[in-house]
Design an enzyme around this catalytic site. Sequence first.
Site, PDB file in Angstrom:
ATOM      1  CB  CYS A 181      -1.159  -3.714  -7.968  1.00  0.00           C
ATOM      2  SG  CYS A 181      -0.607  -3.971  -8.960  1.00  0.00           S
ATOM      3  N   GLY A 241       4.485   2.627   1.795  1.00  0.00           N
ATOM      4  CA  GLY A 241       5.410   3.166   1.174  1.00  0.00           C
ATOM      5  C   GLY A 241       5.909   4.489   1.250  1.00  0.00           C
ATOM      6  CD  GLU A 248       6.630  -1.690  -8.658  1.00  0.00           C
ATOM      7  OE1 GLU A 248       6.302  -1.348  -9.377  1.00  0.00           O
ATOM      8  OE2 GLU A 248       7.539  -1.744  -9.729  1.00  0.00           O
ATOM      9  CB  SER A 284      -0.838   0.051   1.238  1.00  0.00           C
ATOM     10  OG  SER A 284      -0.498  -0.110   2.249  1.00  0.00           O
TER      11      SER A 284
HETATM   12  P1  NAD Z   1       0.277  -3.869   2.955  1.00  0.00           P
HETATM   13  O1  NAD Z   1       1.368  -2.399   2.723  1.00  0.00           O
HETATM   14  O2  NAD Z   1      -0.338  -3.693   3.728  1.00  0.00           O
HETATM   15  O3  NAD Z   1       1.577  -4.826   3.368  1.00  0.00           O
HETATM   16  C1  NAD Z   1       2.849  -4.977   1.960  1.00  0.00           C
HETATM   17  C2  NAD Z   1       3.839  -5.621   2.336  1.00  0.00           C
HETATM   18  O4  NAD Z   1       4.166  -4.555   3.511  1.00  0.00           O
HETATM   19  C3  NAD Z   1       3.361  -6.304   3.489  1.00  0.00           C
HETATM   20  O5  NAD Z   1       4.608  -7.714   4.211  1.00  0.00           O
HETATM   21  C4  NAD Z   1       3.674  -5.738   5.101  1.00  0.00           C
HETATM   22  O6  NAD Z   1       3.966  -6.149   6.174  1.00  0.00           O
HETATM   23  C5  NAD Z   1       4.998  -4.769   4.387  1.00  0.00           C
HETATM   24  N1  NAD Z   1       4.650  -3.445   5.626  1.00  0.00           N
HETATM   25  C6  NAD Z   1       3.627  -2.423   6.138  1.00  0.00           C
HETATM   26  N2  NAD Z   1       3.399  -2.055   7.120  1.00  0.00           N
HETATM   27  C7  NAD Z   1       4.891  -2.098   6.650  1.00  0.00           C
HETATM   28  C8  NAD Z   1       6.288  -1.009   7.494  1.00  0.00           C
HETATM   29  N3  NAD Z   1       6.001   0.203   7.931  1.00  0.00           N
HETATM   30  N4  NAD Z   1       7.859  -1.574   7.727  1.00  0.00           N
HETATM   31  C9  NAD Z   1       7.773  -2.758   6.591  1.00  0.00           C
HETATM   32  N5  NAD Z   1       7.069  -3.286   6.251  1.00  0.00           N
HETATM   33  C10 NAD Z   1       5.892  -2.993   5.788  1.00  0.00           C
HETATM   34  O7  NAD Z   1      -0.203  -3.874   1.490  1.00  0.00           O
HETATM   35  P2  NAD Z   1      -1.638  -5.431   0.984  1.00  0.00           P
HETATM   36  O8  NAD Z   1      -2.713  -5.853   1.483  1.00  0.00           O
HETATM   37  O9  NAD Z   1      -0.070  -6.933   1.449  1.00  0.00           O
HETATM   38  O10 NAD Z   1      -0.974  -5.420  -0.649  1.00  0.00           O
HETATM   39  C11 NAD Z   1      -1.994  -4.555  -1.146  1.00  0.00           C
HETATM   40  C12 NAD Z   1      -1.159  -3.120  -1.352  1.00  0.00           C
HETATM   41  O11 NAD Z   1      -0.819  -3.133  -2.237  1.00  0.00           O
HETATM   42  C13 NAD Z   1      -2.491  -2.840  -2.650  1.00  0.00           C
HETATM   43  O12 NAD Z   1      -2.275  -1.521  -2.069  1.00  0.00           O
HETATM   44  C14 NAD Z   1      -1.927  -2.734  -3.868  1.00  0.00           C
HETATM   45  O13 NAD Z   1      -2.094  -1.697  -4.926  1.00  0.00           O
HETATM   46  C15 NAD Z   1      -0.267  -3.391  -3.967  1.00  0.00           C
HETATM   47  N6  NAD Z   1       0.259  -3.425  -4.710  1.00  0.00           N
HETATM   48  C16 NAD Z   1       1.142  -2.768  -5.599  1.00  0.00           C
HETATM   49  C17 NAD Z   1       1.263  -3.462  -6.537  1.00  0.00           C
HETATM   50  C18 NAD Z   1       2.357  -2.561  -7.453  1.00  0.00           C
HETATM   51  O14 NAD Z   1       3.447  -3.189  -8.199  1.00  0.00           O
HETATM   52  N7  NAD Z   1       2.316  -0.758  -7.766  1.00  0.00           N
HETATM   53  C19 NAD Z   1       1.426  -5.126  -6.611  1.00  0.00           C
HETATM   54  C20 NAD Z   1       0.907  -5.816  -5.622  1.00  0.00           C
HETATM   55  C21 NAD Z   1      -0.131  -4.928  -4.267  1.00  0.00           C
END
Ligand code: NAD
Length: 518
Positions: free
Chosen positions: A303, A252, A269, A248
């Site tokens: 995504c 990021g 990403e 998300s």
């Molecule tokens: P999320 O942000 O909840 O988690 C993604 C990953 O980040 C997990 O492994 C989580 O444990 C880790 N994480 C979360 N906060 C963190 C922090 N502060 N420090 C380090 N690691 C951390 O996302 P999600 O619910 O798993 O996935 C959905 C999101 O991902 C959607 O927003 C989607 O659009 C995006 N996504 C983007 C792409 C792309 O290529 N642009 C691809 C797939 C998914």
Amino acid sequence: MSKKVLDFGIDKALNILGILPENAGTSTGEEQFSNGSVIRSLSPVDGQLIAKVKTTTKADYDVVMETATSAFKIWRKIPAPQRGEIVRQFADKLREKKEALGKLVSYEMGKSYQEGLGEVQEMIDICDFAVGLSRQLHGLTMHSERPGHRMYEQYHPLGVVGIISAFNFPVAVWAWNTALAWVCGDVCVWKPSEKTPLCGIACHNIAAQVFAENNLPEGISCLINGDAKVGAFMTKDTRIPLISATGSTKMGKTVAQEVAARLGKSLLELGGNNAIIVTPDADVKMTVIGAVFGAVGTAGQRCTSTRRLIIHESVYDKIIAAVVEAYKQLRIGNPLDENNHVGPIIDTDAVKMYTKALKQVVKEGGHVLVEGGVISGEGFESACYVKPAIVAVEPHFKMVQQETFAPILYVMKYRGDVENALDIQNSVAQGLSSAIMTNNLREAERFLSVEGSDCGIANVNIGTSGAEIGGAFGGEKETGGGRESGSDAWKVYMRRQTNTINYTTELPLAQGIKFDID
Ligand code: NAD
């Protein structure tokens, strides 16, 4: 486990992938991880507990980092084409285990079995790409301005690459990063999503087998498990020059700041808010296929999922009628049953977000065209099944500006020229994928021009969803600006060095400076 799932052979799949549900450990052995808390991996398909996985403590993490750092010293000296040969063997193992891994992806994440297989195929494709790339990691040679000098640039591996991935592509995103990083000479430490830890263990086991068969250190591919706290071990760690993080925009923003604070590099990403512009010249059938697949495929959890349809007022009624009709034919249910089009969303928190978003958009003035809602009863064995919804909105609504990771499609009108549609499309904070449906060359070129789509991906007569591995993948603005997968995305996994060699007996100084010493 339900009869249906047992019929599908998930137990057999786990067995093939070396996962013992009672005892799912992590990369360097369970005993080293005994202090960590436990993640319960629940299937959104039927709500069953698949396995418990121990999370990584800071002490465990430091052991992993030592393993990775010493593996790097060996791996970086192996010529790139030989590293490519290891990646080729890894792809062969994936081919052997494609069905089992595809089943696990489907059961743990909830996407259809067909999509699970598709995800493993993407892993194989990026490995094939990386094998070729292993002979093409080239820099440029320049003419030096000084006589008797040769100047060129070369690329060296970075070191340990940290990979943080999202639940929705639980295996492919890791492979997009790791296959390239490996041929570049890097070693990887991967933290998969805490929602899909078994997919991480399965991939790790396959890679570990290949490294063992080649007498190479297991540390070339490391796995850690846990949530944001475990991810933060990596983002704050100066031993990791590059963090590739997928998830998300909220995640990021934190990761970017933590990595930048130590002047590390990040490849981000993040979330999308993808739109299809439908012009008066659009092919109706192609538009409906692109929009419906884009909005409901993977239950709206890509995504690149289509979130917004921006339709010219002159064709609005016709397009809406066709899309609504197509929604009536959607079959929602167990994603392991290939007759179903739409499976569950990831968990009950996601269901809450979906319900809240629908309520909120109606409060803002949205008009429901296809009603959503949570589905329960026979055939729906978890609380994660929801109906794909369509809501007519105004582009400026607050909910329309956000990414809700669920099957909700917002439809809106534009008037006049395609410029007006582009203004709406580009008005959101995210910039991942975009598309235009038109048979009008001027509109298509306008969409692709410097004044056109501001997204990383811009398609003509194709929906927003998905992408081929051969192109660089990623998006602008709040999507994070990263690029991975094909084209020259490999360069982010390497450090560039400019080399100048003087093969004369003179040492001319720059800017004509004289520095006379005997
Ligand atoms: P999320 O942000 O909840 O988690 C993604 C990953 O980040 C997990 O492994 C989580 O444990 C880790 N994480 C979360 N906060 C963190 C922090 N502060 N420090 C380090 N690691 C951390 O996302 P999600 O619910 O798993 O996935 C959905 C999101 O991902 C959607 O927003 C989607 O659009 C995006 N996504 C983007 C792409 C792309 O290529 N642009 C691809 C797939 C998914």
